[in-house]
Write an enzyme that holds these catalytic residues in place. Sequence first.
Site, PDB file in Angstrom:
ATOM      1  CG  LEU A  71     -38.108  39.759  18.991  1.00  0.00           C
ATOM      2  CD1 LEU A  71     -37.045  38.709  18.688  1.00  0.00           C
ATOM      3  CD2 LEU A  71     -37.678  41.118  18.456  1.00  0.00           C
ATOM      4  CG  ASP A  72     -42.877  41.075  13.958  1.00  0.00           C
ATOM      5  OD1 ASP A  72     -42.360  40.071  13.440  1.00  0.00           O
ATOM      6  OD2 ASP A  72     -42.623  42.236  13.576  1.00  0.00           O
ATOM      7  CG  LEU A  73     -45.963  34.790  13.501  1.00  0.00           C
ATOM      8  CD1 LEU A  73     -46.027  33.886  14.719  1.00  0.00           C
ATOM      9  CD2 LEU A  73     -47.260  34.704  12.701  1.00  0.00           C
ATOM     10  CB  THR A  85     -39.103  39.735  14.191  1.00  0.00           C
ATOM     11  OG1 THR A  85     -39.724  40.705  13.348  1.00  0.00           O
ATOM     12  CG2 THR A  85     -37.727  40.239  14.584  1.00  0.00           C
ATOM     13  NE  ARG A 143     -41.491  42.583  10.828  1.00  0.00           N
ATOM     14  CZ  ARG A 143     -40.901  41.781   9.941  1.00  0.00           C
ATOM     15  NH1 ARG A 143     -40.866  42.136   8.661  1.00  0.00           N
ATOM     16  NH2 ARG A 143     -40.358  40.637  10.322  1.00  0.00           N
TER      17      ARG A 143
END
Length: 249
Positions: free
Chosen positions: A109-111, A113, A197
């Site tokens: 998961l990105d920063l 999220t 996104r």
Amino acid sequence: MNEKLQKVLARFGYGSRRNIEKIIKQRRINVNGQIANLGDRIEINNFTKISIDNKIITTSLTKKIVCRVICYYKSEGEICTSYDPYGRKNIFNKLPNINNARWINIGRLDLNTSGLLLFTNDGELANRLMHPSFQIEREYTVCILGNLNKEKKRHLISGVQLKDGKAAFKKVIFQKSYGLNKWYNVIITEGRNHEVRRIWAALGIKINKLIRVRYGNITLPKNLSIGNWIELSFKQINYLRKKVKLSIV
């Protein structure tokens, strides 16, 4: 029987196949005194010696790997890599210790999220659960600003063109509305970088909040607080293994 080096190491819990391939390319793995190359095949026996970063690893024929999977509730601002030169919060510091193996994240998961992250000590399980050919569902709760008209919703499901190919959601489900904020749940069956996104952004829609709430049939437990983890039952683990055609434990 000889097998590809990355497959052997994944089975023994030293990373996913993809991560091990990166380590091989970096010339960090040594097999019987020789630096390993991508594509090397090996046969495990009592005389096989393998080291990663000059540290001998255990690949005993009698070593029994008990498949484990844990569910972690990631917060925004945490990173999903084991090392960060900027010293940001690291999810691996929150995970339990594991003997003679390492935790392998099943996707990332990105920063910005939050939500459900799965970790396992079985590299082959991790590799298959992430591979798009198995079509494992990931479900996200999304908060956007403004309305989503029928035309844009149709494009979300039929697909939009991204730089790395076409992408689409399997389902887009309206959940609730708070003023100008609208909440939806979306389901996708692959995990390209920032894909959720980017799909919304392709239609000019900015996401205010993104939370992963499900991976396969494993949902984010309501009683699990942010920054904590729980271990999955063998029943849950075997569901995941069956989905990707692995033997049950």
